[in-house]
Design an enzyme around this catalytic site. Structure first.
Site, PDB file in Angstrom:
ATOM      1  N   GLY A 172       0.862  -1.181   0.000  1.00  0.00           N
ATOM      2  CA  GLY A 172       0.000   0.000   0.000  1.00  0.00           C
ATOM      3  C   GLY A 172       0.898   1.230   0.000  1.00  0.00           C
ATOM      4  O   GLY A 172       1.832   1.325   0.813  1.00  0.00           O
ATOM      5  N   ALA A 173       0.630   2.161  -0.936  1.00  0.00           N
ATOM      6  CA  ALA A 173       1.575   3.257  -1.160  1.00  0.00           C
ATOM      7  C   ALA A 173       1.918   4.069   0.105  1.00  0.00           C
ATOM      8  O   ALA A 173       3.095   4.195   0.451  1.00  0.00           O
ATOM      9  CB  ALA A 173       1.030   4.161  -2.266  1.00  0.00           C
ATOM     10  N   GLN A 182      -5.998  -8.526  -2.894  1.00  0.00           N
ATOM     11  CA  GLN A 182      -5.979  -7.538  -1.800  1.00  0.00           C
ATOM     12  C   GLN A 182      -7.390  -7.100  -1.417  1.00  0.00           C
ATOM     13  O   GLN A 182      -7.636  -6.701  -0.281  1.00  0.00           O
ATOM     14  CB  GLN A 182      -5.162  -6.301  -2.209  1.00  0.00           C
ATOM     15  CG  GLN A 182      -3.652  -6.507  -2.260  1.00  0.00           C
ATOM     16  CD  GLN A 182      -3.187  -6.912  -3.641  1.00  0.00           C
ATOM     17  OE1 GLN A 182      -3.917  -7.558  -4.394  1.00  0.00           O
ATOM     18  NE2 GLN A 182      -1.964  -6.570  -3.980  1.00  0.00           N
ATOM     19  N   ARG A 191      10.263  -1.821  -5.146  1.00  0.00           N
ATOM     20  CA  ARG A 191       9.024  -1.670  -5.919  1.00  0.00           C
ATOM     21  C   ARG A 191       9.009  -0.263  -6.517  1.00  0.00           C
ATOM     22  O   ARG A 191       9.140   0.720  -5.780  1.00  0.00           O
ATOM     23  CB  ARG A 191       7.777  -1.867  -5.026  1.00  0.00           C
ATOM     24  CG  ARG A 191       7.675  -3.261  -4.410  1.00  0.00           C
ATOM     25  CD  ARG A 191       6.296  -3.502  -3.806  1.00  0.00           C
ATOM     26  NE  ARG A 191       5.287  -3.746  -4.817  1.00  0.00           N
ATOM     27  CZ  ARG A 191       3.974  -3.722  -4.589  1.00  0.00           C
ATOM     28  NH1 ARG A 191       3.527  -3.432  -3.379  1.00  0.00           N
ATOM     29  NH2 ARG A 191       3.123  -3.966  -5.547  1.00  0.00           N
ATOM     30  N   ASN A 212      -2.813   2.990 -10.209  1.00  0.00           N
ATOM     31  CA  ASN A 212      -3.312   2.238  -9.052  1.00  0.00           C
ATOM     32  C   ASN A 212      -3.349   0.766  -9.452  1.00  0.00           C
ATOM     33  O   ASN A 212      -3.042   0.393 -10.596  1.00  0.00           O
ATOM     34  CB  ASN A 212      -4.696   2.750  -8.625  1.00  0.00           C
ATOM     35  CG  ASN A 212      -5.112   2.209  -7.263  1.00  0.00           C
ATOM     36  OD1 ASN A 212      -4.312   2.181  -6.322  1.00  0.00           O
ATOM     37  ND2 ASN A 212      -6.340   1.744  -7.134  1.00  0.00           N
ATOM     38  N   LYS A 213      -3.730  -0.071  -8.518  1.00  0.00           N
ATOM     39  CA  LYS A 213      -3.743  -1.526  -8.733  1.00  0.00           C
ATOM     40  C   LYS A 213      -4.380  -1.915 -10.063  1.00  0.00           C
ATOM     41  O   LYS A 213      -5.405  -1.346 -10.448  1.00  0.00           O
ATOM     42  CB  LYS A 213      -4.495  -2.167  -7.557  1.00  0.00           C
ATOM     43  CG  LYS A 213      -4.659  -3.648  -7.607  1.00  0.00           C
ATOM     44  CD  LYS A 213      -3.360  -4.401  -7.744  1.00  0.00           C
ATOM     45  CE  LYS A 213      -2.345  -4.044  -6.687  1.00  0.00           C
ATOM     46  NZ  LYS A 213      -0.961  -4.493  -7.036  1.00  0.00           N
ATOM     47  N   ASP A 237      -1.146   4.844  -6.263  1.00  0.00           N
ATOM     48  CA  ASP A 237       0.279   4.649  -6.009  1.00  0.00           C
ATOM     49  C   ASP A 237       1.108   5.820  -6.517  1.00  0.00           C
ATOM     50  O   ASP A 237       2.208   6.069  -6.030  1.00  0.00           O
ATOM     51  CB  ASP A 237       0.754   3.343  -6.635  1.00  0.00           C
ATOM     52  CG  ASP A 237       0.138   2.187  -5.882  1.00  0.00           C
ATOM     53  OD1 ASP A 237      -1.004   1.812  -6.202  1.00  0.00           O
ATOM     54  OD2 ASP A 237       0.777   1.702  -4.933  1.00  0.00           O
TER      55      ASP A 237
HETATM   56  O1  MRU Z   1       0.461  -4.061  -4.745  1.00  0.00           O
HETATM   57  P1  MRU Z   1      -0.153  -3.311  -3.589  1.00  0.00           P
HETATM   58  O2  MRU Z   1      -1.011  -4.165  -2.740  1.00  0.00           O
HETATM   59  O3  MRU Z   1       0.900  -2.564  -2.802  1.00  0.00           O
HETATM   60  O4  MRU Z   1      -1.072  -2.226  -4.291  1.00  0.00           O
HETATM   61  C1  MRU Z   1      -1.758  -1.303  -3.504  1.00  0.00           C
HETATM   62  C2  MRU Z   1      -2.666  -0.402  -4.262  1.00  0.00           C
HETATM   63  O5  MRU Z   1      -2.733  -0.431  -5.471  1.00  0.00           O
HETATM   64  C3  MRU Z   1      -3.430   0.610  -3.456  1.00  0.00           C
HETATM   65  O6  MRU Z   1      -4.651   0.882  -4.033  1.00  0.00           O
HETATM   66  C4  MRU Z   1      -2.595   1.907  -3.408  1.00  0.00           C
HETATM   67  O7  MRU Z   1      -1.307   1.637  -2.932  1.00  0.00           O
HETATM   68  C5  MRU Z   1      -3.222   2.939  -2.574  1.00  0.00           C
HETATM   69  S1  MRU Z   1      -3.210   2.472  -0.882  1.00  0.00           S
HETATM   70  C6  MRU Z   1      -3.863   3.678   0.104  1.00  0.00           C
END
Ligand code: MRU
Length: 375
Positions: free
Chosen positions: A53-54, A210, A98, A261-262, A251
């Site tokens: 999560g960012a 997630q 990452r 984003n994801k 992100d």
């Molecule tokens: O691969 P992840 O689980 O780190 O991806 C997370 C996301 O895409 C979230 O939507 C993003 O980081 C925002 S979290 C507040």
């Protein structure tokens, strides 16, 4: 008043010589903490998504450097200049884990600047370490505050305080993804805490789930009504007309408002547009990267094909099948109804509003530093 969350995503040990994280790869089956002592363990925790999560990656990166400084200082590196070069190397190892979430690089950079300024004032290794612990604490505290403020601003978009609210979200942008109560989920927690009836549809979010593993876990733990849907169910769900808005985190947000984003977020934004459902992005200003003019400049992480070929503890595609596994996608700004940061709501066209929000946040945090208090 901030709703109390029943778990902690990251914290330092009382001696400040290790980090304790909630291992997110084990959820929802097991709620287990893990202690990380070395740089390798910390980098691995990011790569494997034990911590993710960012905004949380930013908070984690900050604590990681603080703890590594303390360990080095009480171990083999007694001088401040040696400590600084040790920290620079550690920061680059952490940053390479990452590439998409800019918050990690943002926090590491902020920590290195603090260390550099202590060294330039002839501070010793103990002073560097103490300043880094204070800065990590401030970053964590600010992240918590930013979550609450994003939630308050977002609620101004989500209608009458008493009306039942139905939201849809993708991935996990909640308390597990930040140092506080989340970005996209912060209005959910605030509304629920205020007695409003809130219901959330959570996309499963393949390949690493997630949404179903994490978002559904944290919402059920807090007593919020949540319904899990698989990623292909968004179209018929939005067509039913029950969802008031889609809320997601990010992100990295480019200067023009394109949003990384994801993977799957872009598809959901297209569906929202088609069905006339507002699509809101909630992210702190530390996620905005004004150096990326648009989404094409955002690096997109590609992950191991095995995450797709093998899921749910069994083979889900033949070994010989090629797999494309980007972890994120970019939603073009034209599909985004509003971007909500801790500084307020930004409407399209985003360029000017995003720049202003980043500038306001910078001024607030500088004023706080001058007064030596966390904002
Ligand atoms: O691969 P992840 O689980 O780190 O991806 C997370 C996301 O895409 C979230 O939507 C993003 O980081 C925002 S979290 C507040």
């Amino acid at each position: 008043v901030e709703p109390q969350l029943p778990f902690q995503t990251v914290r330092p040990t009382p001696e400040h010589d290790a980090l304790v994280i909630l291992d997110q790869t084990l959820l929802p089956e097991r709620e287990e903490e893990r202690t990380l002592e070395t740089l390798e363990e910390m980098a691995e925790a990011i790569r494997l998504l034990r911590v993710r999560g960012a905004p949380l990656l930013g908070v984690f990166g900050a604590w990681a450097l603080a703890v590594l400084a303390e360990r080095a200082r009480t171990g083999e590196i007694g001088d401040s200049k040696g400590l600084l070069s040790h920290l620079r190397e550690a920061a680059s190892t952490l940053e390479e884990t990452r590439p998409t979430a800019v918050n990690l690089a943002w926090a590491l950079e902020r920590m290195l600047r603090v260390a550099e300024s202590v060294v330039s004032r002839e501070g010793d290794a103990a002073a560097v370490s103490a300043a880094l612990l204070a800065e990590a604490r401030a970053i964590h505290h600010q992240d918590r505050e930013m979550c609450r403020r994003m939630g308050e601003h977002a609620l101004t978009l989500l209608g009458d305080d008493d009306a039942p609210l139905t939201l849809m979200t993708h991935c996990n942008a909640g308390a597990l993804a930040t140092g506080g109560m989340g970005s996209a989920l912060s209005p959910v927690y605030l509304a629920h805490d205020g007695g409003r009836k809130v219901r959330v549809f959570a996309d499963e979010t393949r390949p690493l789930l997630q949404g179903s593993r994490l978002t559904a876990w944290e919402l059920t733990r807090s007593g919020v009504e949540v319904t899990v849907v698989t990623d292909g169910m968004g179209a018929p769900l939005l067509r039913r007309g029950e969802v008031d808005a889609v809320v997601v985190g990010s992100d990295r947000i480019a200067a023009n408002g394109d949003v990384a984003n994801k993977i799957g977020t872009y598809g959901l934004a297209l569906l929202a547009r088609e069905h006339g459902v507002p699509f809101y992005v909630l992210a702190p200003t530390s996620t905005v990267d004004l150096e990326c003019a648009d989404g094409d400049a955002i690096p997109i992480e590609e992950r191991d094909p095995e995450e797709v070929r093998e899921g749910f503890g069994r083979r889900t595609a033949p070994e010989g099948a090629a797999v494309w596994n980007p972890a994120f996608d970019v939603t073009p700004a034209r599909l985004v109804s509003a971007i909500v940061t801790e500084e307020g709501v930004v409407r399209p066209p985003f360029d000017e509003g995003l720049g202003d929000a980043v500038e306001r946040a910078r001024r607030t945090s500088e004023a706080a530093r001058r007064e030596n208090v966390a904002p």
